[in-house]
Design an enzyme around this catalytic site. Structure first.
Site, PDB file in Angstrom:
ATOM      1  N   HIS A 121      69.420  -6.691   1.206  1.00  0.00           N
ATOM      2  CA  HIS A 121      69.143  -7.754   0.228  1.00  0.00           C
ATOM      3  C   HIS A 121      67.874  -8.477   0.645  1.00  0.00           C
ATOM      4  CE1 HIS A 121      69.757 -11.261  -2.360  1.00  0.00           C
ATOM      5  NE2 HIS A 121      70.603 -10.504  -3.013  1.00  0.00           N
ATOM      6  N   ASP A 159      76.578  -5.388  -5.120  1.00  0.00           N
ATOM      7  CA  ASP A 159      76.803  -4.181  -5.913  1.00  0.00           C
ATOM      8  C   ASP A 159      77.698  -3.171  -5.216  1.00  0.00           C
ATOM      9  OD1 ASP A 159      73.645  -4.962  -6.824  1.00  0.00           O
ATOM     10  OD2 ASP A 159      75.103  -4.471  -8.388  1.00  0.00           O
TER      11      ASP A 159
HETATM   12  C1  SDX Z   1      71.059  -7.012  -6.379  1.00  0.00           C
HETATM   13  O1  SDX Z   1      67.700 -10.566  -5.528  1.00  0.00           O
HETATM   14  C2  SDX Z   1      68.966 -10.702  -5.803  1.00  0.00           C
HETATM   15  O2  SDX Z   1      69.520 -11.764  -5.656  1.00  0.00           O
HETATM   16  C3  SDX Z   1      69.664  -9.447  -6.394  1.00  0.00           C
HETATM   17  C4  SDX Z   1      71.153  -9.535  -6.573  1.00  0.00           C
HETATM   18  C5  SDX Z   1      71.509 -10.522  -7.674  1.00  0.00           C
HETATM   19  O3  SDX Z   1      72.640 -11.053  -7.643  1.00  0.00           O
HETATM   20  O4  SDX Z   1      70.694 -10.647  -8.661  1.00  0.00           O
HETATM   21  O5  SDX Z   1      71.772  -9.915  -5.346  1.00  0.00           O
HETATM   22  C6  SDX Z   1      71.727  -8.191  -7.040  1.00  0.00           C
HETATM   23  O6  SDX Z   1      70.138  -6.476  -6.935  1.00  0.00           O
HETATM   24  C7  SDX Z   1      71.494  -6.594  -5.012  1.00  0.00           C
HETATM   25  C8  SDX Z   1      70.626  -5.444  -4.410  1.00  0.00           C
HETATM   26  C9  SDX Z   1      71.057  -4.091  -5.031  1.00  0.00           C
HETATM   27  N1  SDX Z   1      70.162  -3.046  -4.634  1.00  0.00           N
HETATM   28  C10 SDX Z   1      70.536  -2.036  -3.773  1.00  0.00           C
HETATM   29  O7  SDX Z   1      71.631  -2.003  -3.240  1.00  0.00           O
HETATM   30  C11 SDX Z   1      69.496  -0.944  -3.547  1.00  0.00           C
HETATM   31  C12 SDX Z   1      69.409  -0.595  -2.044  1.00  0.00           C
HETATM   32  N2  SDX Z   1      68.839  -1.760  -1.332  1.00  0.00           N
HETATM   33  C13 SDX Z   1      67.418  -1.648  -0.943  1.00  0.00           C
HETATM   34  O8  SDX Z   1      66.626  -0.909  -1.855  1.00  0.00           O
HETATM   35  C14 SDX Z   1      66.867  -3.014  -0.489  1.00  0.00           C
HETATM   36  O9  SDX Z   1      67.714  -3.493   0.467  1.00  0.00           O
HETATM   37  C15 SDX Z   1      66.600  -4.097  -1.510  1.00  0.00           C
HETATM   38  C16 SDX Z   1      65.809  -3.619  -2.668  1.00  0.00           C
HETATM   39  C17 SDX Z   1      67.885  -4.684  -2.012  1.00  0.00           C
HETATM   40  C18 SDX Z   1      65.814  -5.223  -0.794  1.00  0.00           C
HETATM   41  O10 SDX Z   1      64.577  -4.698  -0.523  1.00  0.00           O
HETATM   42  P1  SDX Z   1      63.464  -5.454   0.375  1.00  0.00           P
HETATM   43  O11 SDX Z   1      63.838  -6.872   0.599  1.00  0.00           O
HETATM   44  O12 SDX Z   1      62.150  -5.157  -0.251  1.00  0.00           O
HETATM   45  O13 SDX Z   1      63.574  -4.721   1.798  1.00  0.00           O
HETATM   46  P2  SDX Z   1      62.952  -3.291   2.121  1.00  0.00           P
HETATM   47  O14 SDX Z   1      63.324  -2.263   1.068  1.00  0.00           O
HETATM   48  O15 SDX Z   1      61.502  -3.448   2.419  1.00  0.00           O
HETATM   49  O16 SDX Z   1      63.741  -2.898   3.463  1.00  0.00           O
HETATM   50  C19 SDX Z   1      63.346  -3.506   4.723  1.00  0.00           C
HETATM   51  C20 SDX Z   1      63.915  -2.584   5.792  1.00  0.00           C
HETATM   52  C21 SDX Z   1      63.500  -1.162   5.487  1.00  0.00           C
HETATM   53  O17 SDX Z   1      62.555  -0.786   6.485  1.00  0.00           O
HETATM   54  P3  SDX Z   1      61.456   0.354   6.115  1.00  0.00           P
HETATM   55  O18 SDX Z   1      62.243   1.574   5.678  1.00  0.00           O
HETATM   56  O19 SDX Z   1      60.611  -0.203   4.995  1.00  0.00           O
HETATM   57  O20 SDX Z   1      60.727   0.548   7.428  1.00  0.00           O
HETATM   58  O21 SDX Z   1      65.331  -2.637   5.742  1.00  0.00           O
HETATM   59  C22 SDX Z   1      65.882  -1.302   5.679  1.00  0.00           C
HETATM   60  C23 SDX Z   1      64.752  -0.331   5.627  1.00  0.00           C
HETATM   61  O22 SDX Z   1      64.752   0.353   6.883  1.00  0.00           O
HETATM   62  N3  SDX Z   1      66.715  -1.203   4.488  1.00  0.00           N
HETATM   63  C24 SDX Z   1      67.590  -0.207   4.248  1.00  0.00           C
HETATM   64  C25 SDX Z   1      68.198  -0.544   3.018  1.00  0.00           C
HETATM   65  N4  SDX Z   1      67.678  -1.683   2.557  1.00  0.00           N
HETATM   66  C26 SDX Z   1      66.752  -2.084   3.462  1.00  0.00           C
HETATM   67  N5  SDX Z   1      67.926   0.895   4.939  1.00  0.00           N
HETATM   68  C27 SDX Z   1      68.882   1.702   4.396  1.00  0.00           C
HETATM   69  N6  SDX Z   1      69.502   1.447   3.230  1.00  0.00           N
HETATM   70  C28 SDX Z   1      69.198   0.354   2.517  1.00  0.00           C
HETATM   71  N7  SDX Z   1      69.832   0.090   1.358  1.00  0.00           N
END
Ligand code: SDX
Length: 381
Positions: free
Chosen positions: A260, A317
Site C-alpha cells: 500500500h 483488497d
Molecule cells: C487499493 O491508495 C489507497 O488508499 C488505495 C486503497 C483504497 O482504499 O482506495 O487502499 C485500495 O487500491 C489497495 C491496493 C490494491 N493494489 C494491489 O494490491 C496491487 C499490488 N500492490 C502493489 O502494486 C503496490 O503495493 C501498490 C500499487 C499498492 C503500492 O505501490 P507503491 O506505493 O508505488 O509501491 P511500489 O510498487 O513502488 O513498491 C515498493 C516496493 C517494491 O520495490 P521494487 O520492486 O520497486 O524494488 O515494495 C515491494 C516491491 O519490492 N512491493 C511488493 C508489492 N507491493 C510493493 N512486492 C510484492 N508484491 C507486492 N504487491
C-alpha cells in the site's frame, strides 16, 4: 535548480480535508474522527450520512435519509436499454462507467454544482450504482431484473436484486461491513481522479465516471478481482508457496492484494475483513479461498520480512476477495462492488472540492531537446 520529482505524487499533500485520516505507521483509519474499527457496528448507509454530514445520524435523521434514497431507485428506461444493448462479455466496470455518464443525460439538472444539487445527485448515485450492478448481472444471466423491496436496506436490496433470494441477516451484516470499509480512503487514485476532474468545475457525473475508470485498474480497485483470479489459477493451498516465490523472483513481480502507498503495517480494513472471512468460512462451501489466502499471507509475511520489506502487508483488497466469494458475488463483480461503496466517498470529496476549489495542475519536468529547426515535409526525405 533541478526540481524534485515525486513519482506518482508519493507523499505530496494537495489539499486539506475533514473527511478521512489515515495513520500509515500505526495502521489506523478514521472517518470524520471515528475509528474504522468502531464504525463496523454501523450500517453502510449510516456511514454515508457520516461522510456527507460530518456526524453519525440520529435514528430520526437516518430514517429520513433512507426515505430520501427511495425515489432514486428506478433505473431510467433508456439507461436500462443501455444495459440491454451491451455485448456479451462487457466488463461490468465499463458498464458502470458508461451508465454513470449516461445518467447525466436523464438528470434534469446535471451540471449545477451547488451543495443541494450535488447532494441530490449523490443520493441518486448511492442507490443507482448497486441497482445497476445487480441488474446488469441478472440481465447477462438471462434473468429478469428485480425491483427493490421496501423491507430491505441498501445492502439487503443489493443481495436480493443480485440473487433473487431474500438474504439472511448474517449476509446483510457482512455486506454492510464490507461496503463501509470500502466507502472512503482519502486521496486514493480514484478519489484523486474525481477531485482533479471536479477541480475544472466539470459536473459531478463526469467526475464520478472518471473515478470509475481509475478504480478499475489492478493496482487499485481491480486488485480484489486479480486476487481471486490468482487464487483460482493456483488452485490449492499446497501450491501457494511456490507461486509466491516464483512471483517475487520476477523483475517487479507483484503479489496482488499486498502492499500500500500509505500503510507501513497491516491495513486495518484487511484485518477486519480477515476476521469476517474467518467467521464466514466456518459454514461456507467456498472456504477454500480463505484458507489459501491465510497461507499466502503467511508466506508473504515471511518473504517480505526476509527481504527487509516488512511494510508490505495484506491490504483491503486481499481478504475482500474471499469474503465476496463466500457471499456468492461473481468474480468480475468484485470491483463494481468496490465502486458501489466508494461512490459515497467520491461524492463526499466532490462536496469538499467544489466548496473550496483550486484547479489541480501539477508539472512535468521536461527532459527532451529544445530549439530544433523545422524542416518542411518536402525536404524531409
Ligand atoms: C487499493 O491508495 C489507497 O488508499 C488505495 C486503497 C483504497 O482504499 O482506495 O487502499 C485500495 O487500491 C489497495 C491496493 C490494491 N493494489 C494491489 O494490491 C496491487 C499490488 N500492490 C502493489 O502494486 C503496490 O503495493 C501498490 C500499487 C499498492 C503500492 O505501490 P507503491 O506505493 O508505488 O509501491 P511500489 O510498487 O513502488 O513498491 C515498493 C516496493 C517494491 O520495490 P521494487 O520492486 O520497486 O524494488 O515494495 C515491494 C516491491 O519490492 N512491493 C511488493 C508489492 N507491493 C510493493 N512486492 C510484492 N508484491 C507486492 N504487491
Amino acid at each position: 535548480m533541478e526540481p524534485t520529482i515525486h513519482h506518482g505524487l508519493a507523499g505530496v499533500y494537495f489539499a486539506e480535508s475533514d473527511i478521512c485520516h489515515i495513520d500509515g505507521e500505526r495502521g489506523e483509519l478514521f472517518y470524520r474522527g471515528y475509528d474504522i474499527r468502531d464504525l463496523t457496528e454501523a450500517t453502510y448507509v449510516e456511514v454515508v450520512y457520516l461522510l456527507w454530514h460530518g456526524e453519525l445520524p440520529t435514528a430520526k435523521q437516518l430514517e429520513d435519509f433512507r426515505a430520501e434514497l427511495v425515489p432514486h431507485y428506478p433505473i431510467p428506461d433508456k439507461v436500462m436499454e443501455l444495459l440491454l444493448c451491451l455485448p456479451p462479455g462487457t466488463d461490468p466496470m465499463h458498464m458502470l462507467q458508461a451508465a454513470a455518464a449516461m445518467l447525466a443525460a436523464f438528470d434534469q439538472n446535471p451540471d449545477e454544482i451547488d451543495p443541494d444539487n450535488l447532494r441530490r445527485i449523490g443520493l441518486s448515485l448511492v442507490v443507482q450504482f448497486p441497482n445497476l450492478v445487480a441488474t446488469f448481472e441478472r440481465l447477462r444471466r438471462g434473468e429478469a431484473p428485480l425491483e427493490p423491496r421496501s423491507d430491505l436496506g441498501l445492502a439487503g436490496n443489493f443481495l436480493w436484486m443480485l440473487n433473487g433470494e431474500v438474504p439472511n441477516d448474517a449476509a446483510i451484516r457482512v455486506l454492510n461491513t464490507a461496503l463501509l470499509l470500502h466507502a472512503e480512503h482519502g486521496s486514493n487514485a480514484s478519489t484523486f481522479t474525481a477531485r482533479t476532474s471536479a477541480s475544472t468545475l466539470t459536473d459531478a457525473y463526469s467526475a464520478i465516471a472518471a473515478a470509475v475508470g481509475s478504480l478499475k485498474g489492478p493496482l487499485h480497485g481491480g486488485a480484489n478481482e486479480a486476487v481471486m483470479r490468482t487464487l483460482e489459477q493456483i488452485g490449492s493451498v499446497e501450491k501457494i508457496e511456490q507461486y509466491v516465490l516464483d512471483t517475487l523472483a520476477k523483475p517487479r513481480g507483484r503479489v496482488m492484494g499486498f502492499g500500500h502507498r500509505v500503510y507501513r503495517v497491516l491495513d486495518p480494513r484487511g484485518k477486519i475483513l480477515r476476521d469476517v472471512a474467518e467467521k464466514l468460512a466456518e459454514t461456507s462451501s467456498e472456504a477454500k479461498y480463505f484458507h489459501m489466502s491465510l497461507e499466502m499471507e503467511r508466506v508473504m509475511e515471511r518473504e517480505m520480512n526476509a527481504r527487509g520489506k516488512s511494510n508490505i502487508r495484506a491490504n483491503l483488497d486481499f481478504f475482500s476477495a474471499s469474503v465476496y466469494r463466500m457471499l456468492g458475488i461473481p468474480v468480475d463483480m468484485y470491483t463494481p462492488v468496490f465502486a458501489v461503496a466508494r461512490v459515497s466517498g467520491w461524492m463526499a470529496h466532490l462536496y469538499e472540492q467544489y466548496a473550496d476549489n483550486h484547479l489541480v495542475r501539477p508539472r512535468l519536468q521536461y527532459r527532451g531537446e529544445l530549439g530544433k529547426r523545422f524542416v518542411p515535409l518536402a525536404e524531409r526525405g
